[in-house]
Motif scaffolding. Structure first.
Motif, short mmCIF file in Angstrom:
data_model
loop_
_atom_site.label_atom_id
_atom_site.label_comp_id
_atom_site.label_asym_id
_atom_site.label_seq_id
_atom_site.Cartn_x
_atom_site.Cartn_y
_atom_site.Cartn_z
N VAL A 41 65.20 54.80 15.04
CA VAL A 41 64.50 54.57 13.78
C VAL A 41 64.77 53.16 13.26
N GLU A 42 65.98 52.72 13.39
CA GLU A 42 66.32 51.35 12.97
C GLU A 42 65.49 50.33 13.74
N ARG A 43 65.33 50.56 15.01
CA ARG A 43 64.56 49.64 15.85
C ARG A 43 63.08 49.61 15.44
N THR A 44 62.57 50.74 15.00
CA THR A 44 61.19 50.80 14.54
C THR A 44 60.98 49.92 13.32
N PHE A 45 61.93 49.98 12.38
CA PHE A 45 61.83 49.12 11.20
C PHE A 45 62.00 47.65 11.57
N GLU A 46 62.85 47.37 12.55
CA GLU A 46 63.04 45.99 13.01
C GLU A 46 61.74 45.43 13.61
N ALA A 47 60.93 46.31 14.15
CA ALA A 47 59.66 45.88 14.75
C ALA A 47 58.60 45.60 13.69
N GLY A 48 58.91 45.93 12.45
CA GLY A 48 57.97 45.66 11.36
C GLY A 48 57.08 46.83 11.00
N LEU A 49 57.40 48.01 11.51
CA LEU A 49 56.61 49.20 11.21
C LEU A 49 57.22 49.96 10.03
N GLN A 60 55.95 44.37 17.73
CA GLN A 60 56.29 43.46 16.64
C GLN A 60 55.10 42.54 16.31
N ALA A 61 54.43 42.06 17.33
CA ALA A 61 53.27 41.19 17.12
C ALA A 61 52.10 41.96 16.52
N LEU A 62 51.86 43.14 17.02
CA LEU A 62 50.74 43.95 16.55
C LEU A 62 50.95 44.43 15.12
N ALA A 63 52.21 44.67 14.75
CA ALA A 63 52.53 45.16 13.40
C ALA A 63 52.13 44.17 12.32
N LYS A 64 51.93 42.91 12.69
CA LYS A 64 51.59 41.86 11.72
C LYS A 64 50.09 41.77 11.45
N ASP A 65 49.30 42.51 12.22
CA ASP A 65 47.84 42.42 12.10
C ASP A 65 47.31 43.50 11.14
N PRO A 66 46.82 43.11 9.98
CA PRO A 66 46.36 44.09 8.99
C PRO A 66 45.01 44.71 9.32
N HIS A 67 44.34 44.21 10.33
CA HIS A 67 43.00 44.70 10.66
C HIS A 67 43.02 45.87 11.65
N LEU A 68 44.19 46.20 12.15
CA LEU A 68 44.32 47.30 13.11
C LEU A 68 44.53 48.61 12.37
N PRO A 69 44.41 49.76 13.05
CA PRO A 69 44.74 51.02 12.40
C PRO A 69 46.19 51.03 11.92
N LYS A 70 46.55 52.00 11.09
CA LYS A 70 47.94 52.17 10.68
C LYS A 70 48.76 52.48 11.93
N LEU A 71 49.75 51.63 12.22
CA LEU A 71 50.51 51.76 13.46
C LEU A 71 51.76 52.60 13.24
N ILE A 72 51.99 53.54 14.14
CA ILE A 72 53.11 54.46 14.06
C ILE A 72 54.02 54.25 15.26
N GLY A 73 55.32 54.10 15.01
CA GLY A 73 56.29 53.97 16.09
C GLY A 73 56.91 55.32 16.42
N TRP A 74 57.06 55.60 17.71
CA TRP A 74 57.63 56.87 18.15
C TRP A 74 59.13 56.71 18.38
N ASN A 75 59.90 57.72 17.95
CA ASN A 75 61.36 57.67 18.07
C ASN A 75 61.93 59.00 18.54
#
Length: 381
Positions: free
Chosen positions: A80-88, A58-73
């Motif tokens: 999948v719902e939890r991935t969106f809740e994390a901001g991904l 959740q914290a890392l998802a807010k950083d625009p300078h990192l690579p495109k972050l992908i959540g695994w499900n």
């Protein structure tokens, strides 16, 4: 020239290495290193794990300078719902494709896989997903007729790509070529990603074979971390593609050694001295014949210049050292000896190295030279 998309999974697949666990700060540091290496996509972890994992993502998802972050499900809506809740907004959905997994592990049938994939893709799209990846896990043991139908269904539902996972590393290059050629030329225009496990040390060969057959993306980890023998290693894949093929990756090769050492430090899993590209001795030469050749023609005993990956070669004084190496190393110490004088030193070097089971540091060689030759060796100023 075809550009190959490199996606890193050190923080997901790599963290599945037994005993490996990255803190949020370590995850951030690795992601910053990946960004510096110009790697644009990275699996950041598994949001549904909750606890410190969810908070870190959740914290890392807010950083625009990192690579495109992908959540695994897993193939479960709540994941999948939890991935969106994390901001991904980019996600991967893991679903099986072999009978071993579908029928024996999950006690399901082919229709269940396709229906689940389509349902989750449509749900992810409805939630604003910008990138949807779906697995064909264990595709190396999949029924080909089913795999074709599965790929077509995933493409029609609107997935961004399909990950072809050799989950137990049982494929050979010829088999990879056969499967990927069929899918890319006869079945679908989807982008296919290669996720090759290394159980038989064939991951890199299988990656190259899959790319030659039409895949355009590769899944890697730093230092080849992952379950069992891990998956294709970042340093091996990008260097091999750069040196041996016409493919490009956009990866900054000067950063891959730094990434390797960083992850080695965080995991306390040490790379072998002869590990390709990043091993401590892969650009070190001791053999007299090799050193003589290298001093005459630099690339005579190296497939590529170490400077390509931010490294340099060294000459080691040991049992197999010849006179040219001794002359060269002493020259660097400011001492000049003739070829004949260097040959006088060789027996002592071999005896010392055999006794100590080690190489000889340049400073010690200099002392040997002065003592053995029993005269003042010319000192260059």
């Amino acid at each position: 020239m075809t550009n190959i998309l490199i996606e890193d999974s050190t923080l997901r697949e790599g963290e599945q290495t037994p005993g490996v666990a990255f803190s949020e700060s370590q995850k951030r540091s690795i992601l910053e290193g990946l960004a510096k290496a110009n790697i644009k996509y990275a699996e950041v972890g598994i949001p549904v794990m909750g606890s410190v994992e969810f908070k870190a993502i959740q914290a890392l998802a807010k950083d625009p300078h990192l690579p495109k972050l992908i959540g695994w499900n897993r193939g479960v809506k709540s994941d999948v719902e939890r991935t969106f809740e994390a901001g991904l907004t980019a996600l991967h959905i893991g679903l099986p494709s072999s009978d071993v997994h579908i029928k024996e592990k999950f006690k399901r049938d082919y229709n269940w896989v396709i229906e689940t994939a389509v349902e989750l893709i449509e749900f992810a799209k409805s939630q604003g997903a910008t990138f949807i990846s779906v697995s064909a896990e264990d595709m190396g043991r999949a029924n080909m007729d089913f795999l074709k139908k599965y790929v077509k269904a995933v493409e029609k539902a609107g997935a961004t790509r399909m990950r072809l996972s050799d989950t137990v590393g049982c494929l050979t290059p010829s088999k990879v070529k056969e499967i990927v050629t069929t899918l890319t030329r006869e079945v679908s225009n989807l982008n296919f990603q290669l996720h090759m496990h290394n159980d038989f040390n064939l991951a890199l060969a299988n990656v190259i074979s899959g790319l030659e057959a039409g895949a355009k993306q590769v899944h890697v980890t730093i230092n080849g971390l992952g379950d069992r023998a891990g998956i294709a290693a970042l340093h091996q894949v990008v260097t091999a593609l750069e040196v041996l093929t016409d493919y490009t990756t956009d990866v900054n090769l000067l950063e891959i050694y730094n990434l390797s050492k960083l992850v080695e430090q965080y995991t306390n899993l040490h790379i072998s001295h002869n590990e390709p590209v990043v091993g401590e001795l892969v650009f070190a030469h001791e053999s007299g014949i090799h050193v003589d050749g290298m001093l005459k023609v630099k690339h005579s005993f190296e497939a590529f210049a170490p400077e390509l990956v931010g490294r340099s070669n060294t000459f080691i004084i040991g049992k197999h050292t010849g006179s040219r190496a001794i002359q060269h190393v002493l020259q660097e110490q400011g001492l000049h000896v003739s070829r004949e004088e260097a040959q006088e030193i060789i027996p002592f070097v071999r005896e010392f190295s055999t006794m100590t089971k080690s190489s000889i540091e340049p400073e010690l060689l200099s002392l040997f030279a002065r003592s053995i030759l029993k005269k003042n060796v010319a000192v260059e100023v």
